[in-house]
Design a protein around this motif. Sequence first.
Motif, PDB file in Angstrom:
ATOM      1  N   ARG A 147       0.968  -1.155   0.019  1.00 25.02           N
ATOM      2  CA  ARG A 147      -0.059   0.156  -0.018  1.00 25.02           C
ATOM      3  C   ARG A 147       0.949   1.358  -0.083  1.00 25.02           C
ATOM      4  N   ARG A 148       1.931   1.065   0.644  1.00 31.11           N
ATOM      5  CA  ARG A 148       2.772   2.230   0.812  1.00 31.11           C
ATOM      6  C   ARG A 148       3.478   2.713  -0.346  1.00 31.11           C
ATOM      7  N   THR A 149       3.865   1.576  -1.128  1.00 35.02           N
ATOM      8  CA  THR A 149       4.575   1.606  -2.545  1.00 35.02           C
ATOM      9  C   THR A 149       3.594   2.522  -3.545  1.00 35.02           C
ATOM     10  N   LEU A 150       2.266   2.009  -3.578  1.00 39.18           N
ATOM     11  CA  LEU A 150       1.450   2.446  -4.393  1.00 39.18           C
ATOM     12  C   LEU A 150       0.879   3.965  -3.864  1.00 39.18           C
TER      13      LEU A 150
ATOM     14  N   SER B 255       8.594   2.635 -12.116  1.00 37.94           N
ATOM     15  CA  SER B 255       9.863   1.785 -12.715  1.00 37.94           C
ATOM     16  C   SER B 255       9.400   0.959 -13.866  1.00 37.94           C
ATOM     17  N   THR B 256      10.335   0.097 -14.412  1.00 38.71           N
ATOM     18  CA  THR B 256      10.042  -0.899 -15.526  1.00 38.71           C
ATOM     19  C   THR B 256       9.151  -1.763 -15.096  1.00 38.71           C
TER      20      THR B 256
ATOM     21  N   LEU C 295       6.063   4.539 -18.795  1.00 39.61           N
ATOM     22  CA  LEU C 295       7.397   4.932 -18.830  1.00 39.61           C
ATOM     23  C   LEU C 295       7.551   5.954 -19.488  1.00 39.61           C
ATOM     24  N   ASN C 296       6.947   6.232 -20.738  1.00 42.61           N
ATOM     25  CA  ASN C 296       7.053   7.534 -21.379  1.00 42.61           C
ATOM     26  C   ASN C 296       6.467   8.680 -20.722  1.00 42.61           C
ATOM     27  N   GLN C 297       5.371   8.393 -19.983  1.00 44.53           N
ATOM     28  CA  GLN C 297       4.756   9.422 -19.180  1.00 44.53           C
ATOM     29  C   GLN C 297       5.704   9.861 -18.033  1.00 44.53           C
TER      30      GLN C 297
END
Length: 97
Positions: A36-39, A50-51, A69-71
Amino acid sequence: MNMHNPPHPGETLLELYIKPLGLNITETAEALGVTRRTLSELVNGHRSVSTEMAERLAVAFGGEAIIWLNQQVIYDMWVQKKKRKELGVRQLYKKAS
C-alpha cells in the motif's frame, strides 16, 4: 515533447483508473502485488514508475508498459528542465543559424 506542467504518472493512475473504477489504494496495491505504501507514494508523486511497475500497470489496466514509462520520462524531463541553470554546464557547441 514539450509540455507545460505534465501530470505525474501517479496522478494519471489515480484520476483515470483508480477513482473511475471505484477502487481504493489498498485493493489496487493488492491487485498489483505491491505494498500500500508503494502505491500511495506513486499516486502522491513521491515515487517514479519503474519498468517493473509499468509492467504491473499494463497487466492490471491494459495497454503497454512503455506508455507509463514515457509518461514518467516526460514528467522527469519537465522537472529537470526547470533546474537546467543549476547544472552549471557550459555550452560547447552552437548550431549555425
